[in-house]
Scaffold this active site. Sequence first.
Site, PDB file in Angstrom:
ATOM      1  N   SER A 238     -14.259 -26.780  11.791  1.00  0.00           N
ATOM      2  CA  SER A 238     -13.141 -25.954  11.297  1.00  0.00           C
ATOM      3  C   SER A 238     -13.362 -25.342   9.981  1.00  0.00           C
ATOM      4  CB  SER A 238     -11.865 -27.055  11.168  1.00  0.00           C
ATOM      5  OG  SER A 238     -12.389 -27.879  10.256  1.00  0.00           O
ATOM      6  N   LYS A 239     -12.390 -24.831   9.342  1.00  0.00           N
ATOM      7  CA  LYS A 239     -12.535 -24.155   8.105  1.00  0.00           C
ATOM      8  C   LYS A 239     -13.016 -25.451   7.034  1.00  0.00           C
ATOM      9  CE  LYS A 239     -10.160 -20.061   8.500  1.00  0.00           C
ATOM     10  NZ  LYS A 239      -8.847 -19.646   8.893  1.00  0.00           N
ATOM     11  N   ARG A 240     -12.670 -26.525   7.270  1.00  0.00           N
ATOM     12  CA  ARG A 240     -13.150 -27.725   6.387  1.00  0.00           C
ATOM     13  C   ARG A 240     -14.680 -27.647   6.219  1.00  0.00           C
ATOM     14  NH1 ARG A 240     -13.067 -32.527   8.115  1.00  0.00           N
ATOM     15  NH2 ARG A 240     -12.972 -31.994  10.349  1.00  0.00           N
TER      16      ARG A 240
END
Length: 489
Positions: A255-257
């Site tokens: 994910s963008k994390r």
Amino acid sequence: MLKFATDAADSPKSIRVRFAPSPTGDLHVGGVRTALFNYLFARHTGGKFLLRIEDTDKERSTPAAIQVILDGLAWLGVTPDEPVVYQSARIERHKEAAYQILKSGLGYRCFCNPEELTAKREAARSIGKPFKYDRTCLKLKPAEIEGKLAAGTPWAVRVRVPDEDLTFEDGVHSEVRILGEDLEDFVLLRGDGTPTYMLAVVVDDADMGITHIIRGDEHLLNTPKQILIYKAMGCPVPRFAHVPLILGTDKKKLSKRHGATSITWYKEQGYLPETMLNFLGLLGWSPGDDRNVISRDELIELFDVSGIIPHGAVFDEQKLRWLNGQYISKTDFQSVRKSLLTYAEQAAADGRLERLPDEAYLEQVWNLIRSRIYFLSDLFYSALYLFQDPTSYDEKGMRKHFQKEGIADRLKTLSGDFESISRWTAVSIEETIRRRAEEWGASASELIHPLRLAVSGVTVGPGLFELLEVLGKEAVVKRIFIAVERIKQ
Ligand code: GLU
């Protein structure tokens, strides 16, 4: 296990696959990988690869969000063989299919109020109980149905699911089963007349003649329900293969994390399409060996669904970067000329680059540096000294190479030698330096390091003799002069 593509029933020419993204504004690398696997499968089998944009969510499906998908795929050369299908244009057809299922007796009208159902569902969830539609409307008598219709009560269409477990054979996961007790009569058409994803996806795939569906694992448990719809419509059921998630280095869903997930970002960052194709092609798929570098043609030749790895694949950015370096080092100037000029213009507009390089010079620089950079844009960040005099010198380098006794004089002498070289080539430059080193009883590297620092401001870079050749005699002499002034200060 059933062989995904090559059962006797399949004539390879009739294989039709698709990528069916919903526009979100971003094209996730996971989506690109799904598209790529479908494309490779089609190319490998001589079938067709299609694209359907699932644009029924009006808010998210802006023209810009759709363009992101088209551009991303075009950049990679993963383009459809037939005109793009837009799901939003097919709503009447979805409705017609729902009515057909209703008429066949496999579906039924549900007059239950959706808000009340949602409230019941939430209440059940809050006490950790599964909620299943209780079939209130399946039990309605014909007269009750007539009454509700006459009263204008809105109705949805639900499909009547069998009570037993549903199973299917997946190309990646073998047998997949949903327990009968976990199934409820799901909605095909909502009370407001809009089709659900479950219905639309099946009607579209059936109408597009899709024979094989390769998509993300998140749709695994939708599949048995979709198979029911195919059967209710009397359509052939495609084969399915569900590709496991892409994971971050912590083994959680990417994910963008973890960093950037959109293909556009990688493009803008300076990754080459060949790199992304190679990297995503080998992300969760293996040709049976542990190679890291593979071309489009090899992917097409070797791709087989049996090579899809049945567990999540880790997105390794370090490896991606390394791979980009590999491709960059093999790319000739003509292929990157336009991009390089764009980066140069950007650097000039940002004030980093004093003036745009001329093309012949840029080509020389490219050939000199391409095996040492990871991104095209590096040229106008870490290698700016190739275009203009350095404005500073690496601190550690200065302590090490500029503070040596007599170095200013040596550099000055070398500069004089350079001025009298008539054929300015790496070979003549090297000879000149080595001759002086010998005369001074020094090692060549005692001259090479300070020279590099003087002309580039940094301590690492391409081979010095080649670098000096490309920079040109005039620039080299001038830069040595500036460095000598600096050393004397
Ligand atoms: N539009 C769906 C999605 O983006 C894909 C549907 C499918 O592949 O069946 O998740």
